[in-house]
Design an enzyme around this catalytic site. Structure first.
Site, PDB file in Angstrom:
ATOM      1  NE  ARG A  70      13.629  27.714  23.712  1.00  0.00           N
ATOM      2  CZ  ARG A  70      13.909  26.129  23.635  1.00  0.00           C
ATOM      3  NH1 ARG A  70      13.371  25.658  24.054  1.00  0.00           N
ATOM      4  NH2 ARG A  70      14.788  26.826  22.556  1.00  0.00           N
ATOM      5  CD  GLU A 107       6.347  12.002  25.604  1.00  0.00           C
ATOM      6  OE1 GLU A 107       6.601  11.465  24.936  1.00  0.00           O
ATOM      7  OE2 GLU A 107       6.692  13.523  25.732  1.00  0.00           O
TER       8      GLU A 107
END
Length: 182
Positions: A70, A107
């Site tokens: 983005r 993560e």
């Protein structure tokens, strides 16, 4: 309705950010900026606000660096407004020619970010742009990649910062400018 004041622009941007609970997994509240892209006034407001911040904060910026994916949407518009170039940092394996990369932890695993070797020159003053700052892993890796190329990272620009995940702390001493915080 034309957005003339900073407050009007901020209100428009905030109105366009949608929240989706439990996406992409249970317990996550996803902040979706796609409605901004559908609304020319909202998109203009975002770029106006970023441009205003950059012009007031930095005396010299040589290059905007957009982060996959983005950052590729907002970066070119800002770079064009500022009259400077754009470089891309992508996921490993997406760019042709000689590249330089850096590995980083997510993560649940690892990833690599890369850029073309000639994307930035040593000493260039650069600003990173992306849509969201969460834990800071991707932006941190991008900063490391730019330092590897001997660029001077002036700061990071994001539309949304998830403050409870403390990503800005991870990026210090690099500053973060966010249009919205949740």
């Amino acid at each position: 309705m034309a957005c003339s004041s900073r407050a009007d622009k901020m209100n428009l941007v905030i109105q366009k950010i949608r929240s989706f609970p439990d996406f992409p997994s249970k317990g996550i509240l996803f902040r979706d900026v796609c409605p901004i892209l559908k609304d020319p006034k909202a998109l203009t407001a975002v770029i106006d606000l970023f441009e205003e911040h950059v012009r007031q904060t930095y005396t010299q910026v040589d290059l905007i660096v957009g982060i996959d994916a983005r950052g590729f949407l907002f970066g070119p518009l800002l770079a064009q407004r500022l009259g400077i170039g754009l470089a891309l940092i992508r996921k490993k394996g997406k760019l042709p020619g000689p590249t330089v990369s850096v590995a980083y932890s997510l993560e649940y695993g690892k990833a690599e970010a890369e850029m073309q070797v000639d994307a930035v020159e040593p000493g260039q003053k650069v600003l990173l742009i992306d849509d969201l700052l969460a834990t800071g892993g991707t932006l941190y890796a991008a900063c490391e990649l730019l330092r590897k190329r001997q660029a001077e990272v002036l700061g990071c620009l994001v539309l949304v910062q998830l403050t409870d995940l403390d990503g800005a702390q991870r990026l210090k001493p690099v500053s973060v400018f966010s249009l919205t915080e949740y």
